[in-house]
Scaffold this motif. Sequence first.
Motif, PDB file in Angstrom:
ATOM      1  N   GLY A  63       0.728  -1.324   0.019  1.00  0.00           N
ATOM      2  CA  GLY A  63       0.096   0.123   0.009  1.00  0.00           C
ATOM      3  C   GLY A  63       0.816   1.256   0.051  1.00  0.00           C
ATOM      4  O   GLY A  63       0.374   2.398  -0.198  1.00  0.00           O
ATOM      5  N   ASP A  64       2.067   1.201   0.237  1.00  0.00           N
ATOM      6  CA  ASP A  64       2.960   2.336   0.211  1.00  0.00           C
ATOM      7  C   ASP A  64       3.872   2.459  -0.807  1.00  0.00           C
ATOM      8  O   ASP A  64       4.549   3.257  -1.045  1.00  0.00           O
ATOM      9  CB  ASP A  64       4.005   2.387   1.577  1.00  0.00           C
ATOM     10  N   ASN A  65       3.433   1.815  -2.130  1.00  0.00           N
ATOM     11  CA  ASN A  65       3.750   1.871  -3.382  1.00  0.00           C
ATOM     12  C   ASN A  65       2.988   3.222  -4.207  1.00  0.00           C
ATOM     13  O   ASN A  65       1.912   3.286  -4.093  1.00  0.00           O
ATOM     14  CB  ASN A  65       3.723   0.823  -4.338  1.00  0.00           C
ATOM     15  N   GLU A 175       8.210   5.722 -13.308  1.00  0.00           N
ATOM     16  CA  GLU A 175       8.611   6.356 -12.027  1.00  0.00           C
ATOM     17  C   GLU A 175       7.871   5.491 -10.941  1.00  0.00           C
ATOM     18  O   GLU A 175       6.822   5.054 -11.073  1.00  0.00           O
ATOM     19  CB  GLU A 175       8.245   7.739 -11.917  1.00  0.00           C
ATOM     20  N   TRP A 176       8.591   5.438  -9.800  1.00  0.00           N
ATOM     21  CA  TRP A 176       8.129   4.792  -8.658  1.00  0.00           C
ATOM     22  C   TRP A 176       8.584   5.347  -7.120  1.00  0.00           C
ATOM     23  O   TRP A 176       9.636   5.793  -7.137  1.00  0.00           O
ATOM     24  CB  TRP A 176       8.487   3.168  -8.660  1.00  0.00           C
ATOM     25  N   TRP A 177       7.674   5.227  -6.252  1.00  0.00           N
ATOM     26  CA  TRP A 177       8.144   5.822  -4.930  1.00  0.00           C
ATOM     27  C   TRP A 177       7.635   4.672  -3.851  1.00  0.00           C
ATOM     28  O   TRP A 177       6.617   4.424  -3.987  1.00  0.00           O
ATOM     29  CB  TRP A 177       7.333   7.162  -4.645  1.00  0.00           C
ATOM     30  N   ASP A 178       8.522   4.573  -2.925  1.00  0.00           N
ATOM     31  CA  ASP A 178       8.170   3.970  -1.740  1.00  0.00           C
ATOM     32  C   ASP A 178       7.694   5.108  -0.755  1.00  0.00           C
ATOM     33  O   ASP A 178       8.602   5.708  -0.264  1.00  0.00           O
ATOM     34  CB  ASP A 178       9.578   3.323  -1.136  1.00  0.00           C
ATOM     35  N   GLU A 183       9.263  12.619   3.993  1.00  0.00           N
ATOM     36  CA  GLU A 183      10.133  12.905   3.086  1.00  0.00           C
ATOM     37  C   GLU A 183       9.643  12.500   1.817  1.00  0.00           C
ATOM     38  O   GLU A 183       9.827  13.057   0.589  1.00  0.00           O
ATOM     39  CB  GLU A 183      11.494  12.736   3.659  1.00  0.00           C
ATOM     40  N   SER A 184       9.679  11.045   1.750  1.00  0.00           N
ATOM     41  CA  SER A 184       9.416  10.496   0.417  1.00  0.00           C
ATOM     42  C   SER A 184       8.230  10.873   0.109  1.00  0.00           C
ATOM     43  O   SER A 184       7.877  10.977  -1.293  1.00  0.00           O
ATOM     44  CB  SER A 184       9.721   8.907   0.426  1.00  0.00           C
ATOM     45  N   LEU A 185       7.060  10.756   0.806  1.00  0.00           N
ATOM     46  CA  LEU A 185       5.695  11.560   0.516  1.00  0.00           C
ATOM     47  C   LEU A 185       5.847  12.875  -0.298  1.00  0.00           C
ATOM     48  O   LEU A 185       5.256  13.291  -1.549  1.00  0.00           O
ATOM     49  CB  LEU A 185       4.716  11.542   1.559  1.00  0.00           C
ATOM     50  N   ALA A 186       6.581  13.887   0.428  1.00  0.00           N
ATOM     51  CA  ALA A 186       6.704  15.430  -0.207  1.00  0.00           C
ATOM     52  C   ALA A 186       7.577  15.081  -1.524  1.00  0.00           C
ATOM     53  O   ALA A 186       7.138  15.935  -2.421  1.00  0.00           O
ATOM     54  CB  ALA A 186       7.596  16.169   0.815  1.00  0.00           C
ATOM     55  N   ASP A 187       8.296  14.375  -1.593  1.00  0.00           N
ATOM     56  CA  ASP A 187       9.127  14.077  -2.754  1.00  0.00           C
ATOM     57  C   ASP A 187       8.238  13.715  -4.055  1.00  0.00           C
ATOM     58  O   ASP A 187       8.276  14.324  -5.117  1.00  0.00           O
ATOM     59  CB  ASP A 187      10.383  13.336  -2.636  1.00  0.00           C
TER      60      ASP A 187
END
Length: 194
Positions: A63-65, A175-178, A183-187
Amino acid sequence: MVGNHRFAAPLRRWLESARSPVPIQLLDDGSTDESNRRGALGDLAFAVGELPLEGHDALVAAGDNLILFDLMPLARAFARRLAPQLATRVAPADSRSSRYGEVTVDASGRVTRFREKPSDPRSALASIALYFLPARTWPLLQRYLDEGGNRDAPGHFFAWLIGETEVYAEPIDGEWWDIGDLESLADARAKTSR
């Protein structure tokens, strides 16, 4: 979608207004805090028991992908092999640490080694929490858990699984974010709001 009991009501409210091209069903795993949580693999086994997954393949995503790439190339690769498949990417040099599962593959893309978030990575190939699993994986998952396998970190299951069956890695193209912290959410927000 599997969620804990603590957040079941807000997730149900979100689901009522969510627009999705595929139906979404929410499963409340009954956990209320760290002391009774099932873990990621425990939740997956719970979902297999609650849904008619027996005999069915599945795409499993944490769920955090946050993904901004087409899943069809991965799905086609999975359909060719019908073997467990990990989505992978090359980890940025500055983040090759214990943050990602480390994957080593042979020339065919078959996974030869998997280490869950090692402190001394030897491969730049990292697993993201996105897996294609054939129906024949479900009894293996249950056996792994019954034998006392780690119920939370999926990488431990894949490290075990490569000794039981062929597992493949497929690179993501996009593109992919964990989203594991603010900080990663803001990015992710900054890069996707363009």
